[in-house]
Design a protein around this motif. Structure first.
Motif, mmCIF file in Angstrom:
data_model
loop_
_atom_site.group_PDB
_atom_site.id
_atom_site.type_symbol
_atom_site.label_atom_id
_atom_site.label_comp_id
_atom_site.label_asym_id
_atom_site.label_seq_id
_atom_site.Cartn_x
_atom_site.Cartn_y
_atom_site.Cartn_z
ATOM 1 N N ARG A 11 0.388 4.508 8.407
ATOM 2 C CA ARG A 11 0.464 3.883 7.195
ATOM 3 C C ARG A 11 1.590 2.709 7.166
ATOM 4 N N LEU A 12 2.430 2.695 7.891
ATOM 5 C CA LEU A 12 3.311 1.546 7.947
ATOM 6 C C LEU A 12 2.472 0.324 8.327
ATOM 7 N N LEU A 33 4.699 10.756 -1.080
ATOM 8 C CA LEU A 33 5.763 10.390 -2.123
ATOM 9 C C LEU A 33 6.240 9.089 -2.111
ATOM 10 N N CYS A 34 5.441 8.396 -2.035
ATOM 11 C CA CYS A 34 5.916 6.921 -1.636
ATOM 12 C C CYS A 34 6.878 6.208 -2.723
ATOM 13 N N CYS A 70 10.170 7.344 -1.167
ATOM 14 C CA CYS A 70 10.293 6.965 0.233
ATOM 15 C C CYS A 70 11.321 6.144 0.709
ATOM 16 N N ILE A 119 11.487 3.957 3.150
ATOM 17 C CA ILE A 119 11.346 3.004 3.844
ATOM 18 C C ILE A 119 9.831 2.266 3.329
ATOM 19 N N SER A 120 9.771 2.472 2.158
ATOM 20 C CA SER A 120 8.316 2.077 1.171
ATOM 21 C C SER A 120 8.439 0.502 1.253
ATOM 22 N N CYS A 129 6.258 -0.755 4.219
ATOM 23 C CA CYS A 129 5.021 0.143 4.283
ATOM 24 C C CYS A 129 3.641 -0.862 4.063
ATOM 25 N N PHE A 167 1.357 1.059 1.735
ATOM 26 C CA PHE A 167 1.747 1.225 0.240
ATOM 27 C C PHE A 167 1.536 -0.262 -0.645
#
Ligand code: SF4
Length: 363
Positions: A144-145, A195-196, A199, A201-202, A205, A208
């Motif tokens: 995802r990242l 649970l963005c 998060c 580190i969103s 990402c 995201f």
């Protein structure tokens, strides 16, 4: 270059990390916890871990223990080859490393039951070595990242992720960093509904940012799970004792005990299957009676339905005078009460529970 999100990730982890019995433990306990946590949930592992450490507080104690005792303590945790490998590895650690776990990932990798992830986890958590540890949770976080468009089941994608994991390692606190990534995957970057907004580190990402977190990681649809019918005999002799067999050490449920029987072949009747398996594995003949219990059980890659029959022991096949360990490691005649002294897999344990339930009804 270290991952750009290291500081945010470590601050989040140190604030909320769960208090687990193997946190800040010695290398032996870190290794034990990592083996127990393979394919198994943390809540399930905690009581097993505590009992195991009490029974075997050191590598030496584990190496010296009889395998049957180790398996008995492992009963119910599943994936029993882990227990066998753990003990084999303990004996290697005692004989080749003087009882101290090696710190280098390449040495850890040589131990039975230790793969690339486990070697990296032990080396970083127990020894602070700069080694990545990619488990299923971390793979999902990284996919995802990076907003990866490739299938994460493909080996080329796995290689790319391991290379990225290596490149992103921080200069220090690698153990905490690896544990933080795993915990983020478990608690925040969950398989469904990550649970963005919560998060830490969103901001780093890509999925995201592009609104694609629900589409990552990409994976091909798994093949349907195969199902097998399996038979087992509750074989009693004239005194009412039950015949049980120990499975071969290599293979599924290796070293565990079971009610003898086996897998039904195509177009084979259940009763014919049971008689055939008993001839092939123990060289015995039985009279198959009523169906006693039917139990469904799921393993990782397949499911079974176990059909357990009451059976009367007729004797060993000539020229033998007693059962032969042909396709099993060992066999034994036991009373119902003695069944508790042996380690069984989940499906057989359910049959034993049914035996106890019926006995109670008769009282
Ligand atoms: Fe996972 Fe969302 Fe965090 Fe990205 S922002 S790492 S998808 S939880």
């Amino acid at each position: 270059m270290a991952a750009p999100f290291v500081n945010e990730l470590l601050s989040w982890y140190r604030e909320q990390r769960a208090d687990l019995p193997w946190r800040d433990a010695d290398p032996y306990q870190v290794w034990l916890s990592e083996i127990m946590l393979q394919q198994t949930r943390v809540e399930t592992v905690i009581p097993y871990f505590t009992r195991f450490v009490q029974a075997y507080p050191t590598v030496e104690a584990l190496a010296a223990a009889p395998l049957d005792d180790v398996l008995k303590l492992w009963e119910g945790l599943g994936y029993y080859s882990r227990a066998q490998n753990l003990q084999r590895a303990a004996r290697i650690i005692v004989s080749e490393y003087g009882g101290a776990l090696p710190a280098a990932p390449e040495d850890l990798l040589k131990l039975p039951g230790v793969g690339r992830y486990t070697a990296g986890a032990i080396a970083s958590i127990a020894f602070g070595r700069a080694a990545p540890a990619l488990d299923g949770n971390v793979i999902r976080v990284f996919a995802r990242l990076l907003d990866l468009e490739e299938d994460i089941a493909a080996s080329s994608t796995r290689n790319r992720l391991w290379a990225q994991a290596e490149a992103w390692l921080p200069a220090s606190d690698v153990g905490d960093y690896n544990q933080a990534l795993m915990e983020l995957g478990q608690q925040v970057c969950r398989p469904q509904n990550p649970l963005c907004p919560a998060c830490p580190i969103s901001a780093h990402c890509r999925a995201f940012a592009a609104g694609r977190q629900a589409l990552r990681p990409l994976r091909t649809k798994p093949a349907p799970t195969p199902h097998y019918d399996v038979t087992a005999g509750l074989i009693r002799d004239a005194r009412g004792s039950l015949l049980i067999a120990q499975r071969p050490l290599d293979g599924l449920l290796g070293g565990l005990w079971e009610f003898p029987g086996g897998k039904v072949e195509q177009c084979e009747r259940l009763v014919d299957c049971l008689k055939r398996e008993l001839r092939e594995e123990l060289a015995i003949d039985v009279k198959v009676g009523a169906l006693f219990a039917v139990v469904d059980h799921a393993f990782t890659h397949f499911k079974i339905t176990l059909h357990a029959f009451d059976c009367r022991y007729l004797g060993a096949l000539p020229p033998h005078r007693e059962p032969q360990a042909l396709g099993v490691k060992d066999w034994a005649w036991v009373t119902e009460a003695q069944l508790a002294d042996y380690s069984f897999g989940k499906a057989d344990r359910l049959v034993i529970e049914e035996l106890a339930r019926r006995r109670e009804m008769l009282l």
